[in-house]
Design an enzyme around this catalytic site. Structure first.
Site, PDB file in Angstrom:
ATOM      1  N   GLU A 110      11.353  16.980  13.321  1.00 37.30           N
ATOM      2  CA  GLU A 110      12.079  16.858  12.257  1.00 37.30           C
ATOM      3  C   GLU A 110      10.843  17.675  11.271  1.00 37.30           C
ATOM      4  O   GLU A 110      10.608  17.406  11.056  1.00 37.30           O
ATOM      5  CB  GLU A 110      11.763  15.279  12.036  1.00 37.30           C
ATOM      6  CG  GLU A 110      11.934  14.723  10.422  1.00 37.30           C
ATOM      7  CD  GLU A 110      10.997  13.537  10.398  1.00 37.30           C
ATOM      8  OE1 GLU A 110      10.131  12.657  10.105  1.00 37.30           O
ATOM      9  OE2 GLU A 110      12.564  12.349  10.052  1.00 37.30           O
ATOM     10  N   GLY A 129       7.533   5.047   7.861  1.00 38.04           N
ATOM     11  CA  GLY A 129       6.681   6.380   7.528  1.00 38.04           C
ATOM     12  C   GLY A 129       6.943   6.765   9.378  1.00 38.04           C
ATOM     13  O   GLY A 129       7.866   6.933   9.966  1.00 38.04           O
ATOM     14  N   SER A 130       6.358   8.228   9.385  1.00 34.02           N
ATOM     15  CA  SER A 130       6.709   9.174  10.585  1.00 34.02           C
ATOM     16  C   SER A 130       6.318   8.056  11.798  1.00 34.02           C
ATOM     17  O   SER A 130       5.424   7.219  12.004  1.00 34.02           O
ATOM     18  CB  SER A 130       5.346   9.820  10.231  1.00 34.02           C
ATOM     19  OG  SER A 130       3.848   9.105  10.484  1.00 34.02           O
ATOM     20  N   THR A 131       6.788   8.705  12.474  1.00 34.57           N
ATOM     21  CA  THR A 131       6.865   7.839  13.932  1.00 34.57           C
ATOM     22  C   THR A 131       5.335   7.747  14.434  1.00 34.57           C
ATOM     23  O   THR A 131       5.476   6.896  14.942  1.00 34.57           O
ATOM     24  CB  THR A 131       7.629   9.260  15.289  1.00 34.57           C
ATOM     25  OG1 THR A 131       9.019   8.289  14.886  1.00 34.57           O
ATOM     26  CG2 THR A 131       7.581   8.166  16.835  1.00 34.57           C
ATOM     27  N   ALA A 132       4.919   9.302  14.740  1.00 30.33           N
ATOM     28  CA  ALA A 132       3.443   9.310  14.850  1.00 30.33           C
ATOM     29  C   ALA A 132       2.747   8.033  14.657  1.00 30.33           C
ATOM     30  O   ALA A 132       1.557   7.680  15.200  1.00 30.33           O
ATOM     31  CB  ALA A 132       2.582  11.187  14.441  1.00 30.33           C
ATOM     32  N   THR A 133       2.350   7.769  12.700  1.00 30.58           N
ATOM     33  CA  THR A 133       2.141   6.874  12.698  1.00 30.58           C
ATOM     34  C   THR A 133       2.276   5.037  12.833  1.00 30.58           C
ATOM     35  O   THR A 133       2.000   4.581  13.149  1.00 30.58           O
ATOM     36  CB  THR A 133       2.277   7.202  10.664  1.00 30.58           C
ATOM     37  OG1 THR A 133       1.467   7.865  10.620  1.00 30.58           O
ATOM     38  CG2 THR A 133       0.856   5.526  10.434  1.00 30.58           C
ATOM     39  N   GLY A 134       3.532   5.429  12.835  1.00 25.73           N
ATOM     40  CA  GLY A 134       4.020   4.117  13.707  1.00 25.73           C
ATOM     41  C   GLY A 134       3.726   3.366  14.980  1.00 25.73           C
ATOM     42  O   GLY A 134       3.778   2.446  14.929  1.00 25.73           O
ATOM     43  N   CYS A 180      15.323  10.407   5.638  1.00 29.84           N
ATOM     44  CA  CYS A 180      14.962   9.853   7.103  1.00 29.84           C
ATOM     45  C   CYS A 180      16.029  10.087   7.363  1.00 29.84           C
ATOM     46  O   CYS A 180      16.161  10.554   8.288  1.00 29.84           O
ATOM     47  CB  CYS A 180      13.917   8.442   6.902  1.00 29.84           C
ATOM     48  SG  CYS A 180      14.925   7.152   5.954  1.00 29.84           S
ATOM     49  N   GLU A 230      10.086   1.308  10.629  1.00 29.37           N
ATOM     50  CA  GLU A 230      11.340   2.625  10.141  1.00 29.37           C
ATOM     51  C   GLU A 230      10.880   4.119   9.826  1.00 29.37           C
ATOM     52  O   GLU A 230       9.955   4.060   9.104  1.00 29.37           O
ATOM     53  CB  GLU A 230      11.764   2.048   8.441  1.00 29.37           C
ATOM     54  CG  GLU A 230      12.391   0.573   8.300  1.00 29.37           C
ATOM     55  CD  GLU A 230      13.742   0.051   9.021  1.00 29.37           C
ATOM     56  OE1 GLU A 230      14.479   1.479   9.358  1.00 29.37           O
ATOM     57  OE2 GLU A 230      14.599  -1.202   9.466  1.00 29.37           O
ATOM     58  N   LYS A 250       0.795  -1.129  -0.207  1.00 29.30           N
ATOM     59  CA  LYS A 250       0.218  -0.067  -0.165  1.00 29.30           C
ATOM     60  C   LYS A 250       0.617   1.339  -0.413  1.00 29.30           C
ATOM     61  O   LYS A 250       1.435   1.445   1.076  1.00 29.30           O
ATOM     62  CB  LYS A 250      -0.877  -0.058   1.340  1.00 29.30           C
ATOM     63  CG  LYS A 250      -2.123   1.239   1.285  1.00 29.30           C
ATOM     64  CD  LYS A 250      -2.839   1.611   2.310  1.00 29.30           C
ATOM     65  CE  LYS A 250      -1.771   2.810   3.571  1.00 29.30           C
ATOM     66  NZ  LYS A 250      -1.029   3.705   2.123  1.00 29.30           N
TER      67      LYS A 250
HETATM   68  P1  NAD Z   1       2.750   8.921   7.382  1.00 24.75           P
HETATM   69  O1  NAD Z   1       3.696   7.774   8.589  1.00 24.75           O
HETATM   70  O2  NAD Z   1       2.066   9.831   7.151  1.00 24.75           O
HETATM   71  O3  NAD Z   1       2.271   7.575   6.184  1.00 24.75           O
HETATM   72  C1  NAD Z   1       3.586   6.227   5.942  1.00 24.75           C
HETATM   73  C2  NAD Z   1       1.933   5.525   5.377  1.00 24.75           C
HETATM   74  O4  NAD Z   1       1.558   4.618   6.875  1.00 24.75           O
HETATM   75  C3  NAD Z   1       1.162   6.049   4.530  1.00 24.75           C
HETATM   76  O5  NAD Z   1       1.443   5.282   3.358  1.00 24.75           O
HETATM   77  C4  NAD Z   1      -0.280   6.186   5.042  1.00 24.75           C
HETATM   78  O6  NAD Z   1      -1.299   6.030   3.684  1.00 24.75           O
HETATM   79  C5  NAD Z   1      -0.192   5.143   5.886  1.00 24.75           C
HETATM   80  N1  NAD Z   1      -0.674   5.515   7.077  1.00 24.75           N
HETATM   81  C6  NAD Z   1      -1.302   6.336   7.200  1.00 24.75           C
HETATM   82  N2  NAD Z   1      -1.976   5.824   8.232  1.00 24.75           N
HETATM   83  C7  NAD Z   1      -1.899   4.708   8.845  1.00 24.75           C
HETATM   84  C8  NAD Z   1      -2.505   3.934  10.387  1.00 24.75           C
HETATM   85  N3  NAD Z   1      -3.516   4.534  10.674  1.00 24.75           N
HETATM   86  N4  NAD Z   1      -2.214   2.616   9.948  1.00 24.75           N
HETATM   87  C9  NAD Z   1      -1.423   2.484   9.232  1.00 24.75           C
HETATM   88  N5  NAD Z   1      -0.448   2.626   7.825  1.00 24.75           N
HETATM   89  C10 NAD Z   1      -0.583   4.886   8.185  1.00 24.75           C
HETATM   90  O7  NAD Z   1       4.657   9.225   7.290  1.00 24.75           O
HETATM   91  P2  NAD Z   1       4.818  10.464   5.625  1.00 24.75           P
HETATM   92  O8  NAD Z   1       4.555  11.430   5.502  1.00 24.75           O
HETATM   93  O9  NAD Z   1       4.456   9.375   4.491  1.00 24.75           O
HETATM   94  O10 NAD Z   1       6.682   9.801   5.756  1.00 24.75           O
HETATM   95  C11 NAD Z   1       7.428  10.686   5.939  1.00 24.75           C
HETATM   96  C12 NAD Z   1       8.171  10.134   7.245  1.00 24.75           C
HETATM   97  O11 NAD Z   1       8.278   8.592   6.950  1.00 24.75           O
HETATM   98  C13 NAD Z   1       9.405  10.799   8.038  1.00 24.75           C
HETATM   99  O12 NAD Z   1       9.054  10.958   9.648  1.00 24.75           O
HETATM  100  C14 NAD Z   1      10.647  10.112   7.563  1.00 24.75           C
HETATM  101  O13 NAD Z   1      11.751  10.106   8.719  1.00 24.75           O
HETATM  102  C15 NAD Z   1       9.905   8.442   7.710  1.00 24.75           C
HETATM  103  N6  NAD Z   1      10.198   7.874   6.961  1.00 24.75           N
HETATM  104  C16 NAD Z   1      11.390   6.658   7.643  1.00 24.75           C
HETATM  105  C17 NAD Z   1      12.817   6.133   7.069  1.00 24.75           C
HETATM  106  C18 NAD Z   1      12.632   5.377   7.662  1.00 24.75           C
HETATM  107  O14 NAD Z   1      13.701   3.750   6.911  1.00 24.75           O
HETATM  108  N7  NAD Z   1      13.197   5.296   9.118  1.00 24.75           N
HETATM  109  C19 NAD Z   1      12.658   6.135   5.612  1.00 24.75           C
HETATM  110  C20 NAD Z   1      11.472   6.985   4.496  1.00 24.75           C
HETATM  111  C21 NAD Z   1      10.895   8.170   5.165  1.00 24.75           C
END
Ligand code: NAD
Length: 472
Positions: A372, A220-225, A276, A242, A169
């Site tokens: 960040e 993705g972001s820490t908040a969503t993680g 990231c 990640e 996704k």
């Molecule tokens: P995000 O967390 O907004 O979204 C990431 C993904 O999660 C998207 O596909 C989104 O649709 C999905 N998502 C949204 N709500 C969800 C939920 N409740 N449950 C599961 N999935 C959900 O992140 P972003 O803004 O797309 O990306 C930027 C962030 O990603 C930055 O914080 C960056 O540091 C981080 N990042 C980390 C790495 C790493 O390897 N550590 C690599 C690249 C980016």
């Protein structure tokens, strides 16, 4: 909007239940329409991935690797089309988009070469204990918008190699390259092995809570993680997270300030800072500070900020409007607290353009230093004492990457050892290698991606402990 994009379920390219616009961040205008899935399509995809699982996991690793290599070849053949679509949906300059696509090809090939063998844990007195590694089942790959292609490959290649099937996704603002890759999967893989669904952030929670999915590989972001982790608890799903970072660059006092400033600039501004492990704060010794800032400002002032599709562009737009507004707000706040040496104002044109921005004289409590920023804005901070700067670098909830710059490599390495992050580079940056595990500590993540450690995360240990029956 002439090209039709389709999702992939059970080997079929399928339309959505509805669709949404995909915006080119260089214009702020829609250029394509993306199909959108609902819960019923998710159920179809999970059922297809589960049906495909027994035959796929029964194949040999060599046979699965051959299909991953075929995907790599097809991606390489289509690299021109993939790179220009990536620039259009993500914004990055075309040369950086090509680099991401060729890096994806390299990653697929490197992971396809890896193997896991059963491990003999004991053989004594007629007792044989062997640890086998078996696939987990259906794995969901959830990816962000900064590197939509390579971050999918980091998950897809190890998941498939180890015998899992997959639901991918992409992020809502960069779904198209993933859908294009789905067309290659449809030609090369058995039906149901890879399924691709798109959403506008509604599917994530359904995926992470789904009892038919064994693992979520999330970037993705820490908040969503945190939401992913909480929601996966209901089914004790495996998760790899990640997440975000706030990487510090520590410049030591034995370097040429201008030489290192040029390297730090690249580390902070590539992909318009949306990496990231981008350098997100730089700590510079007081005697080198002015020269260092001056060199950064010189580089920022000659950057070519434009549509990534235009030859010569060095900095493309911010990927989406929400992130654009967030970065602008951080700059506005910093303006009142420090000195903006270069950049500082969004370009007065359509699209989400922020020129490289160098901010000096902030203190460590400024939001631009603590949060960040994920944009082309670098705060440069002064230090006088090495112990103090190590403590300042570590004073963060994040712990993803970091860099140390020094002529005396042994001394720089000793500093690197004390940085509380998953990866610290010395005198280089972004040296990510599919053979080397990558992971965040603290709130930057959980589990590893890449390397043997990353591969093992797509498997579970299966211990077989056998003894002979004694004579009757
Ligand atoms: P995000 O967390 O907004 O979204 C990431 C993904 O999660 C998207 O596909 C989104 O649709 C999905 N998502 C949204 N709500 C969800 C939920 N409740 N449950 C599961 N999935 C959900 O992140 P972003 O803004 O797309 O990306 C930027 C962030 O990603 C930055 O914080 C960056 O540091 C981080 N990042 C980390 C790495 C790493 O390897 N550590 C690599 C690249 C980016």
């Amino acid at each position: 909007m002439d090209q039709q994009y389709r999702m992939l379920i059970d080997g079929e390219l399928v339309p959505g239940v509805s669709s949404f616009d995909v915006i080119n961040p260089a214009t702020g205008e829609a250029f394509a329409s993306c199909p959108k899935a609902d819960e019923a399509l998710l159920e179809r995809a999970v059922a297809a991935a589960r049906r495909a699982l027994p035959a796929w996991s029964a194949q040999s690793m060599d046979d699965r690797a051959a299909l991953i290599l075929a995907l790599a070849n097809a991606l390489e053949e289509g690299s021109g089309e993939f790179a220009s679509l990536l620039t259009r949906e993500q914004g990055k300059p075309l040369d950086q988009a090509s680099y991401e696509i060729m890096g994806s090809v390299y990653t697929l090939r490197a992971i396809a070469r890896m193997r896991i063998a059963p491990k003999k844990l004991r053989e004594e007195n007629g007792n044989t204990i062997i640890e086998h590694r078996t696939p987990l089942g259906v794995v969901a790959a959830i990816t962000p918008w900064n590197f939509p292609v390579i971050l999918l490959m980091n998950k897809l290649a190890p998941a498939l190699l180890t015998g899992n099937t997959m639901i991918a996704k992409p992020a809502p603002t960069t779904p198209l390259t993933t859908l294009l890759f789905g067309e290659l999967c449809r030609q090369i893989l058995p039906a149901g092995v890879v399924n691709i669904l798109c959403d506008q952030n509604e599917l994530g929670a359904l995926i992470t809570g789904h009892p038919g999915i064994a693992k979520v590989a999330f970037t993705g972001s820490t908040a969503t993680g945190k939401k992913v982790m909480a929601s996966s608890a209901g089914t004790v799903k495996r998760v790899t997270l990640e997440l975000g970072g706030n990487d510090a660059a520590i410049v030591l006092d034995d370097v040429d300030a201008r030489q290192v400033a040029r390297k730090v600039y690249q580390g902070a501004m590539t992909n318009a800072g949306q990496i990231c492990v981008a350098i997100k704060r730089a700590y510079v010794p007081a005697p080198l500070y002015d020269d260092f800032c001056d060199e950064l400002a010189t580089l920022a002032n000659v950057a070519i900020v434009d549509d990534g599709a235009k030859q010569g562009t060095t900095i493309g737009p911010i990927q989406n409007k929400m992130q654009f507004d967030k970065v602008k707000a951080l700059i506005e706040d910093a303006r009142g607290r420090g000195t903006i040496l270069a950049g500082g104002d969004a370009l007065d044109r359509a699209g989400y353009f922020i020129p490289p921005t160098i901010v000096c004289d902030l203190d460590d409590s400024a939001p631009l230093v603590v949060e960040e920023q994920f944009g082309p804005v670098l705060p440069v901070l002064r230090y006088t004492d090495i112990e103090d700067v190590i403590a300042r670098a570590n004073d963060s909830d994040y712990g993803l990457g970091g860099t140390v710059w020094g002529k005396d490599v042994a001394r720089a390495t000793a500093v690197a050892m004390r940085i509380d992050s998953g990866t610290v580079w010395v005198n280089q940056h972004l040296a990510i290698d599919p053979a080397i595990p990558f992971r965040g500590v603290k709130q930057s993540g959980l589990g590893a991606e890449l390397g043997e450690a990353g591969l093992l995360e797509y498997t579970q240990a299966h211990i077989v402990n056998a003894v002979a029956l004694e004579d009757a």
